[in-house]
Design a protein around this motif. Structure first.
Motif, mmCIF file in Angstrom:
data_model
loop_
_atom_site.group_PDB
_atom_site.id
_atom_site.type_symbol
_atom_site.label_atom_id
_atom_site.label_comp_id
_atom_site.label_asym_id
_atom_site.label_seq_id
_atom_site.Cartn_x
_atom_site.Cartn_y
_atom_site.Cartn_z
ATOM 1 N N ALA A 103 35.800 -13.220 15.500
ATOM 2 C CA ALA A 103 36.328 -12.287 14.499
ATOM 3 C C ALA A 103 35.543 -12.378 13.199
ATOM 4 C CB ALA A 103 37.807 -12.559 14.256
ATOM 5 N N GLY A 104 35.199 -13.604 12.790
ATOM 6 C CA GLY A 104 34.408 -13.775 11.582
ATOM 7 C C GLY A 104 33.005 -13.223 11.738
ATOM 8 N N LEU A 105 32.405 -13.455 12.902
ATOM 9 C CA LEU A 105 31.067 -12.945 13.192
ATOM 10 C C LEU A 105 31.068 -11.418 13.201
ATOM 11 C CD1 LEU A 105 28.136 -13.524 14.036
ATOM 12 C CD2 LEU A 105 28.944 -13.778 16.398
ATOM 13 N N VAL A 106 32.099 -10.834 13.793
ATOM 14 C CA VAL A 106 32.229 -9.377 13.850
ATOM 15 C C VAL A 106 32.272 -8.778 12.455
ATOM 16 C CG1 VAL A 106 33.903 -7.543 14.351
ATOM 17 C CG2 VAL A 106 33.249 -9.152 16.143
ATOM 18 N N THR A 107 32.961 -9.428 11.535
ATOM 19 C CA THR A 107 33.074 -8.915 10.175
ATOM 20 C C THR A 107 31.700 -8.680 9.558
ATOM 21 O OG1 THR A 107 35.190 -10.037 9.831
ATOM 22 C CG2 THR A 107 33.966 -9.400 7.866
ATOM 23 N N VAL A 108 30.799 -9.622 9.764
ATOM 24 C CA VAL A 108 29.455 -9.499 9.179
ATOM 25 C C VAL A 108 28.614 -8.488 9.944
ATOM 26 C CG1 VAL A 108 27.368 -10.760 8.560
ATOM 27 C CG2 VAL A 108 29.582 -11.879 8.374
ATOM 28 N N LEU A 109 28.665 -8.520 11.262
ATOM 29 C CA LEU A 109 27.888 -7.564 12.060
ATOM 30 C C LEU A 109 28.326 -6.131 11.766
ATOM 31 C CD1 LEU A 109 27.780 -9.358 15.539
ATOM 32 C CD2 LEU A 109 25.997 -9.304 13.781
ATOM 33 N N ALA A 110 29.633 -5.932 11.644
ATOM 34 C CA ALA A 110 30.139 -4.590 11.378
ATOM 35 C C ALA A 110 29.660 -4.073 10.031
ATOM 36 C CB ALA A 110 31.664 -4.586 11.434
ATOM 37 N N SER A 111 29.572 -4.960 9.042
ATOM 38 C CA SER A 111 29.119 -4.530 7.721
ATOM 39 C C SER A 111 27.704 -3.971 7.772
ATOM 40 C CB SER A 111 29.192 -5.692 6.724
ATOM 41 O OG SER A 111 28.231 -6.693 7.035
ATOM 42 N N LEU A 112 26.917 -4.431 8.732
ATOM 43 C CA LEU A 112 25.538 -3.966 8.872
ATOM 44 C C LEU A 112 25.435 -2.780 9.819
ATOM 45 C CD1 LEU A 112 22.508 -4.545 8.210
ATOM 46 C CD2 LEU A 112 22.464 -5.933 10.284
ATOM 47 N N TRP A 113 26.135 -2.848 10.932
ATOM 48 C CA TRP A 113 25.974 -1.844 11.986
ATOM 49 C C TRP A 113 26.881 -0.627 11.845
ATOM 50 C CZ3 TRP A 113 25.822 -5.878 16.550
ATOM 51 C CH2 TRP A 113 24.522 -6.402 16.646
ATOM 52 N N THR A 114 28.120 -0.817 11.509
ATOM 53 C CA THR A 114 29.064 0.309 11.475
ATOM 54 C C THR A 114 29.593 0.611 10.088
ATOM 55 O OG1 THR A 114 31.002 -1.097 11.946
ATOM 56 C CG2 THR A 114 29.795 -0.218 13.836
ATOM 57 N N GLY A 115 29.449 -0.307 9.151
ATOM 58 C CA GLY A 115 30.006 -0.103 7.826
ATOM 59 C C GLY A 115 31.514 -0.298 7.838
ATOM 60 N N ALA A 116 32.127 -0.075 6.703
ATOM 61 C CA ALA A 116 33.578 -0.252 6.593
ATOM 62 C C ALA A 116 34.304 0.724 7.516
ATOM 63 C CB ALA A 116 34.010 -0.047 5.145
ATOM 64 N N THR A 117 35.263 0.217 8.263
ATOM 65 C CA THR A 117 36.022 1.052 9.180
ATOM 66 C C THR A 117 37.514 0.781 9.015
ATOM 67 O OG1 THR A 117 35.882 -0.604 10.948
ATOM 68 C CG2 THR A 117 34.171 1.095 10.898
ATOM 69 N N VAL A 118 38.307 1.728 9.438
ATOM 70 C CA VAL A 118 39.757 1.563 9.420
ATOM 71 C C VAL A 118 40.159 0.753 10.646
ATOM 72 C CG1 VAL A 118 41.987 2.749 9.519
ATOM 73 C CG2 VAL A 118 40.073 3.755 8.230
ATOM 74 N N PRO A 119 40.921 -0.342 10.466
ATOM 75 C CA PRO A 119 41.345 -1.143 11.621
ATOM 76 C C PRO A 119 42.010 -0.277 12.694
ATOM 77 C CG PRO A 119 41.897 -2.280 9.589
ATOM 78 C CD PRO A 119 41.425 -0.907 9.195
ATOM 79 N N GLY A 120 41.533 -0.463 13.928
ATOM 80 C CA GLY A 120 42.095 0.292 15.036
ATOM 81 C C GLY A 120 41.423 1.629 15.273
ATOM 82 N N SER A 121 40.506 2.039 14.365
ATOM 83 C CA SER A 121 39.814 3.314 14.531
ATOM 84 C C SER A 121 38.784 3.213 15.651
ATOM 85 C CB SER A 121 39.120 3.717 13.236
ATOM 86 O OG SER A 121 38.069 2.798 12.927
ATOM 87 N N ASP A 122 38.254 4.353 16.042
ATOM 88 C CA ASP A 122 37.267 4.382 17.122
ATOM 89 C C ASP A 122 36.049 3.533 16.767
ATOM 90 O OD1 ASP A 122 36.452 5.542 19.730
ATOM 91 O OD2 ASP A 122 34.844 6.442 18.539
ATOM 92 N N ALA A 123 35.576 3.665 15.530
ATOM 93 C CA ALA A 123 34.411 2.873 15.105
ATOM 94 C C ALA A 123 34.736 1.385 15.081
ATOM 95 C CB ALA A 123 33.945 3.338 13.725
ATOM 96 N N ASP A 124 35.944 1.055 14.686
ATOM 97 C CA ASP A 124 36.352 -0.352 14.609
ATOM 98 C C ASP A 124 36.356 -1.008 15.979
ATOM 99 O OD1 ASP A 124 37.577 -2.667 13.162
ATOM 100 O OD2 ASP A 124 39.271 -2.195 14.451
ATOM 101 N N THR A 125 36.748 -0.262 16.996
ATOM 102 C CA THR A 125 36.841 -0.847 18.340
ATOM 103 C C THR A 125 35.481 -1.070 18.993
ATOM 104 O OG1 THR A 125 37.094 1.361 19.336
ATOM 105 C CG2 THR A 125 39.113 0.181 18.736
ATOM 106 N N LEU A 126 34.416 -0.544 18.404
ATOM 107 C CA LEU A 126 33.085 -0.786 18.968
ATOM 108 C C LEU A 126 32.782 -2.274 19.051
ATOM 109 C CD1 LEU A 126 30.870 1.937 17.242
ATOM 110 C CD2 LEU A 126 31.537 1.840 19.652
ATOM 111 N N LEU A 127 33.122 -3.004 18.000
ATOM 112 C CA LEU A 127 32.858 -4.437 17.958
ATOM 113 C C LEU A 127 34.106 -5.286 18.155
ATOM 114 C CD1 LEU A 127 30.224 -4.771 15.110
ATOM 115 C CD2 LEU A 127 30.054 -5.878 17.325
ATOM 116 N N ASN A 128 35.242 -4.754 17.772
ATOM 117 C CA ASN A 128 36.457 -5.556 17.785
ATOM 118 C C ASN A 128 37.205 -5.548 19.112
ATOM 119 O OD1 ASN A 128 36.875 -6.988 15.314
ATOM 120 N ND2 ASN A 128 37.085 -5.024 14.273
#
Length: 255
Positions: free
Chosen positions: A158-183
Motif C-alpha cells: 500500500a505504501g509502495l502504491v502511493t508513490v507509484l501512483a503519484s508518478l503513473w496515475t496522479g491523484a485519484t479518488v479512492p475506489g475510482s477506475d484509475a485508483d483500481t489500476l494499482l490498488n
C-alpha cells in the motif's frame, strides 16, 4: 517537501537523531534489508511523514544535507549515505507493524523513483526499470525472513502504491477506475495497468509477472554507499532488460 522546508525544520528543532527503542531497532532491521546501504536515521515530530534523501542533497547552493546534519545535529554523516527521516508517531510501539510497513513501502517507492529520475537507466527503459524494481521489492516483502522482522506485506505494498501512483496515475479518488489500476489485488500484474503503462510510455515492454524476484533487490550486506547501490542495481536490471529485449527479438524473428 522542498529543501528549504527541510532546512527550516532542522533549524526549528522538529528533526532530531533517531532513538534506540526496541521498536526503532526492529524497524531498523527492516530498513537494513530494504535499503542496503549506509544510513543516517532521523526523526521528525511534525507528522510530515517519511522522507529519504542522499546526504549530498543540496538544501541551499553549496550546502549539503550531510553538512547540515553534522553542524546542527552533531551527528556523523558518512559520504554516500542515505538520510532517512521518519515520522516519530509511526515509531511508537502502539502505532503497529502495519503503519510502519506502509512507511517502509513509501520510503522504498521514493528510493526507486529517485533512481529512475537520476538517469541510471536509458530513457526508453525507465518505466520497465521502475516496474521491475517495484515487482522485486513486492516479492522481497513477502519472503519469510522479512516477514519475521515484522513487515506486513499488504501494508508495504500500500505504501509502495502511493508513490507509484503519484508518478503513473496522479491523484485519484479512492475506489475510482484509475485508483483500481494499482490498488487492486493483482497489483503490477493487472492487465489494465500494463495496458495503461503501454499507452503512457510507448517503450514499456510489459515484462512478464515474476521476471524480477526478490533476488534482484536483495543484498547480503548493508554497508555500501548510495552511488554503489545505484551501480549494482543498475547492472542487475540491465541484465534482465537485455534478456527481455533478446527474447522479444527472437519472437519477432519467428513471426
Amino acid at each position: 517537501m522542498q529543501s528549504s522546508d527541510l532546512l527550516e525544520a532542522i533549524w526549528r528543532g522538529d528533526i532530531a537523531c533517531a532513538g534506540s527503542s526496541d521498536t526503532e531497532a526492529r524497524f531498523g532491521l527492516i530498513l537494513d534489508a530494504m535499503l542496503p546501504m549506509r544510513r543516517i536515521g532521523l526523526q521528525r515530530g511534525d507528522r510530515a511523514g517519511g522522507q529519504i534523501l542522499p546526504e549530498q542533497t543540496e538544501l541551499l547552493p553549496a550546502l549539503a544535507l550531510g553538512d547540515v546534519i553534522e553542524e546542527e545535529l552533531e551527528l556523523a554523516a558518512p559520504h554516500g549515505a542515505l538520510v532517512v527521516i521518519l515520522d516519530r508517531a509511526a515509531l511508537r510501539p502502539g502505532a503497529g507493524d502495519a503503519a510502519r510497513s506502509q512507511l517502509a513501502g513509501r520510503l522504498v517507492g521514493e528510493l526507486l523513483v529517485d533512481a529512475v529520475q537520476r538517469g541510471v537507466f536509458a530513457v526508453d527503459q525507465e518505466t520497465d526499470a521502475l516496474y521491475l524494481m517495484a515487482q522485486a521489492y513486492d516479492a522481497l516483502a513477502r519472503t519469510p525472513r522479512i516477514r519475521q522482522l515484522g513487515l506486513v506485506p499488504a501494508s508495504f505494498r500500500a505504501g509502495l502504491v502511493t508513490v507509484l501512483a503519484s508518478l503513473w496515475t496522479g491523484a485519484t479518488v479512492p475506489g475510482s477506475d484509475a485508483d483500481t489500476l494499482l490498488n487492486g489485488p493483482l497489483f503490477l500484474s493487472c492487465p489494465r495497468l500494463r495496458a495503461y503503462l503501454g499507452a503512457l510510455d510507448a517503450c514499456f515492454t510489459a515484462p512478464g509477472v515474476g521476471i524480477a524476484g526478490a533476488e534482484l533487490v536483495a543484498f547480503a550486506e548493508a554497508g555500501r554507499g548510495h552511488a554503489d547501490w545505484l551501480r549494482e542495481i543498475g547492472g542487475r536490471l540491465d541484465a534482465i532488460l537485455r534478456d527481455i529485449s533478446s527474447a522479444q527479438g527472437e519472437t519477432a524473428d519467428e513471426r
